[in-house]
Write an enzyme that holds these catalytic residues in place. Structure first.
Site, PDB file in Angstrom:
ATOM      1  N   ASP A   1       0.806  -1.132  -0.095  1.00 16.53           N
ATOM      2  CA  ASP A   1       0.275   0.093  -0.084  1.00 16.53           C
ATOM      3  C   ASP A   1       0.858   1.302   0.076  1.00 16.53           C
ATOM      4  O   ASP A   1       1.868   1.387   1.090  1.00 16.53           O
ATOM      5  CB  ASP A   1      -0.912  -0.113   1.229  1.00 16.53           C
ATOM      6  CG  ASP A   1      -1.653   1.249   1.470  1.00 16.53           C
ATOM      7  OD1 ASP A   1      -1.578   1.996   0.591  1.00 16.53           O
ATOM      8  OD2 ASP A   1      -2.390   1.441   2.746  1.00 16.53           O
ATOM      9  N   ALA A   2       0.834   2.011  -0.884  1.00 18.47           N
ATOM     10  CA  ALA A   2       1.665   3.043  -1.393  1.00 18.47           C
ATOM     11  C   ALA A   2       1.484   4.425  -0.257  1.00 18.47           C
ATOM     12  O   ALA A   2       2.494   4.627   0.204  1.00 18.47           O
ATOM     13  CB  ALA A   2       1.415   3.778  -2.501  1.00 18.47           C
TER      14      ALA A   2
ATOM     15  N   ASP B   1       0.048   7.501  -9.684  1.00 18.45           N
ATOM     16  CA  ASP B   1      -0.543   6.807 -10.901  1.00 18.45           C
ATOM     17  C   ASP B   1      -1.264   5.632 -10.627  1.00 18.45           C
ATOM     18  O   ASP B   1      -0.984   4.595 -10.780  1.00 18.45           O
ATOM     19  CB  ASP B   1       0.774   6.080 -11.670  1.00 18.45           C
ATOM     20  CG  ASP B   1       0.392   5.800 -12.954  1.00 18.45           C
ATOM     21  OD1 ASP B   1      -0.809   5.991 -13.651  1.00 18.45           O
ATOM     22  OD2 ASP B   1       1.080   4.955 -13.714  1.00 18.45           O
TER      23      ASP B   1
ATOM     24  N   PRO C   1      -9.208   1.413  -2.458  1.00 21.68           N
ATOM     25  CA  PRO C   1      -8.413   2.190  -1.610  1.00 21.68           C
ATOM     26  C   PRO C   1      -7.656   3.373  -2.319  1.00 21.68           C
ATOM     27  O   PRO C   1      -7.055   4.171  -1.712  1.00 21.68           O
ATOM     28  CB  PRO C   1      -7.112   1.196  -1.296  1.00 21.68           C
ATOM     29  CG  PRO C   1      -7.282  -0.017  -2.273  1.00 21.68           C
ATOM     30  CD  PRO C   1      -8.725   0.152  -2.700  1.00 21.68           C
TER      31      PRO C   1
END
Lengths: 315, 315, 315, 315
Positions: free
Chosen positions: B150-151, B168, B177
């Site tokens: 998860d960034a 992006d 999310p």
């Protein structure tokens, strides 16, 4: 995943306008209401309200202009050349059936005469009656001279000169007489009808990454062969499903559309127009003229010249 | 009227990808070949060859990128921020599954590390295997660190700083999310991960005349609330069927994308890149930044702020 | 008005199988899953799960059979002739790739051999692997002899006799080799391969009010020229989007399908079959044979004879 | 593979009527000409010429009847009950807007009065003007009494008796007032309006393998609860994209539609009618009544009863 909208329209029917944009690519617009469906002497004609684009003119199965974005198209077609010109007074429109091209011309307070020559009187009458948001009364402006005739013949037979010539007819691909307004011969004729400092601008077909060489690049090569430097530019027209190109050019001493500066556009818009624009101003001008690399490369590489004997029927 | 192409593909089947672009507007692409059709742990995923757009990735029923125009999208997402930055070395990508965003980053010779954090390992593996023309080997570049995670969590848990942050991921509308990468809270977090002079850029959804307020204007308002001046810009992506927006912003002392000059872009492109671009250069930059009036007006009028508690689920 | 279902499938993608049923008439089925998409040596082949029809075989862009209604087609093709015959032991199938025609034959306990000759081994393997609900194990029945070859050549080269000949190949319109199984010459050959009391039955194309003369009526005229009395009948196949016709005929002394009585069908079904049917019994038989006036009129009026030299390429 | 027809019509436009037949199943008909598109006080109404089906009435997005197959529907609705009755003189039609149901009734020389009660005067006027091939002058027959009113209220308020009651209104699913003509209460009322020997027949929705339980089986169960034995039967209607069901029933001593013999139908047709039929005769009767096993099984298994309080809004 988000719920998707249903197939039938809010008005209860299930009609769709389905248009091939290119091979294997369809754009489908749900029809809210069919206003007119018939044939003129020259073409199949429909006026429909579509859900995404509002009141829309369709000729021979192709969307010509819609309420949702006709202002993008018509401002882009008309205003750059009008602003680049030192003081446009007399304007010629070839085509322009919906009256919206004339509307853009007649926004200019100093325009004294606008001659519009469209082939199809029935379609113009349909637009007059059913597309008031397109023409916005332009047909009633006393400065407008509306003729139902062949624009090429008109220019050939009348020696009057114009400050601006606007070519607003279908693409040269489609077999009809329109292709004769995109040929080397036509540009040579048009040049002789430009007053000193005059500019000619033409709609020039799609110019996105997948279709720029369909007609746009060939029109540009053809124009520049006759008229020298051209100013190609483009805007995005949702109801056409693609970027749309325009090309302006002039006599050797005419001002160039490409050379217009942001401040010039804004100053001239402020003084010349009687009503405000929605799309075009100095910043937008930069956006329209700032062509991406691939597009400039396609223009540079194009060798095809459109002539009366060799129109662009297909690619 | 010109003959129209048939409904079934050259490869003999009759499959179409039919996608609602908005209510009452469908874009249908004929499928030449289905390469993959399945589900990852996070989403429905397809890889198809379409006749108009070539090799195409589809997630949850929406085209993510196609061979015919991915270079427009990815150059537009990456290059303006990279060129505006004085000397980008360390770059972070949130999402970017196809590897083409990384490809654009890694064109820059002086980039030393590119950290790409994508949630969906299965989709990345599919792209790696089936979309070589997208990633062009970027996955094998030793400067790339590829993480499946998860960034947002990554940025929260790692205090390292980046010169460029590239977002992006899908639009904030879709419930997944991804919307957490478009909120006021996220931009506040991201700001703390920018090195001095750093820039954040995000894909920002459609921005044509009919859909600019869907998410684009709200993302711009949200970003500027946190980061001050923003540089919104756009390109046309045929397979998305619309103009597509991007927004860049930076720390108070960071250079602005909007302020980049034609000559700067071209000089930096000439010295920094190891391979040439197809879409972006100085002139293209002007085109991308030169927003039309209606679009600037929509940005000015937008009051919605996206927060973790109030995402943009619908308009 | 009732809410309409969305365009994209429950599995998240947006693929549709769009098939022209006739000019200006499309049937579109939403695809839930693409199982296979490729080409065999002979044709384009797909196996898909569609939402309305389940597991479906598509060849050259046309639905061949679907889980939702293949039992209607295959019972209708096989059972009337099998029940009309006094005691069918040896059965020949031309085509029949999915294995469901063989399945229907092998339901008959007293059948000792079923020879199935299909041209396309790759398609048969695909069906074997991916369409278990179609063949239901028929491929493993020791009474089945499966050959990959040209059925016409097989019949020409082998002098063995059959009680029942079943022609289960595509319509004669499509240019491929299948049309040679609908000609006067073929029926003359087939007649010499029928054992005493034998019956030949063929699928015979659409026979609804708008398409009965496409091929159905011409096949009937051609068969009756060679074989005398025919028994034309039909059922409705949703995935074909139309009524579908079949025609049975026999040697002069063979029993006729048309002459079968309700009670005979039910008695024979009760004693001959090892598993129950879903569509066919005595009452259903009456329904299938009870042709409407327009259809009988179309058969009476038909003069076209299909020959090897003059197939029915178009109407 | 055979060339496929183009997307746009011979008349040059690209309009399609796209109708969901069920979830994930679309039937699309190319429109040759839009004759009328509007709203009545009760529903959305269109009259179009489609390429596959000719002049077509569409209400609330659904095809009601088309020139290409309305004769199948209307003969099937009217003639079996009329032929089964010993001597029908007085006939009641609920609905029947196109005038084609009345046309079928008035073919019977001995009919003295046909009372047709349709809710929607505007739609009836549209049909009268634009669908002459449907009504064929029936509206001008002096034996016809045409009332614009609620058929249920009419039957409740008028105690006159009829030999035949014909229910020709939309399916009970759609929320409108039509569902009140399919309930237990309605059949109880209708029974009291049947003259001795009288028969009621109703259109009863789709009855193919994939949709027989949508409404058909529940209507049958409801009717038989009130009226005892029913005669369900069906025909194929291409423009509806499916098999279509009808159910007849009568008073205890009334003749049954199911019991009609081939010879009876043909004899009565020969003596009673003033013009010949296209679909129905004795053989066709057997075809219509000869229901397949799955359909009889669905009828046997159905437990749902439609009441005023519990209509069939969805399945």
């Amino acid at each position: 995943m988000a719920e998707q909208p249903p197939i039938n329209s809010s008005s209860g029917q299930n009609f769709w306008h389905m248009e091939y944009m290119e091979a294997g690519l369809i754009q489908g617009s749900r029809i809210a209401r069919v206003i007119f469906d018939g044939q003129s002497a020259f073409q199949s004609a429909q006026i429909i309200d579509t859900e995404p684009f509002g009141r829309t003119l369709v000729l021979d199965g192709k969307v010509q202009s819609s309420e949702a974005d006709e202002w993008v198209y018509h401002e882009a077609l008309v205003q750059p050349a009008m602003m680049a010109h030192a003081a446009p007074r007399r304007v010629f429109i070839a085509g322009g059936g919906e009256g919206a091209t004339a509307r853009e011309v007649l926004r200019h307070k100093d325009v004294t005469e606008c001659v519009m020559v469209d082939l199809d009187e029935e379609v113009v009458q349909l637009c007059k009656e059913h597309m008031p948001n397109h023409h916005q009364g332009a047909f009633n402006d006393p400065r407008l001279t509306l003729l139902f005739s062949d624009a090429v013949a008109y220019l050939r037979e009348n020696s009057e000169l114009f400050d601006i010539l606007i070519i607003d007819v279908p693409d040269p691909l489609e077999g009809g007489p329109a292709y004769l307004l995109y040929t080397q011969e036509f540009y040579a004729l048009a040049m002789t009808r430009l007053a000193p400092g005059g500019i000619i601008v033409t709609q020039a077909g799609p110019c996105g990454p997948t279709n720029v060489t369909e007609v746009f690049s060939a029109i540009n090569t053809t124009m520049s062969l006759v008229l020298g430097d051209t100013s190609p530019y483009r805007v995005y027209i949702p109801s056409f499903g693609t970027m749309w190109g325009f090309i302006a050019a002039g006599l050797p001493e005419s001002p160039s559309v490409e050379g217009l500066m942001v401040s010039q556009v804004d100053e001239r818009a402020a003084t010349r127009l009687n009503t405000p624009l929605k799309y075009y101003d100095g910043v937008a001008h930069q956006g329209m003229l700032g062509l991406p690399k691939y597009l400039r490369a396609a223009l540079d590489a194009e060798l095809r010249v459109i002539t009366n004997a060799a129109p662009l029927y297909a690619i």
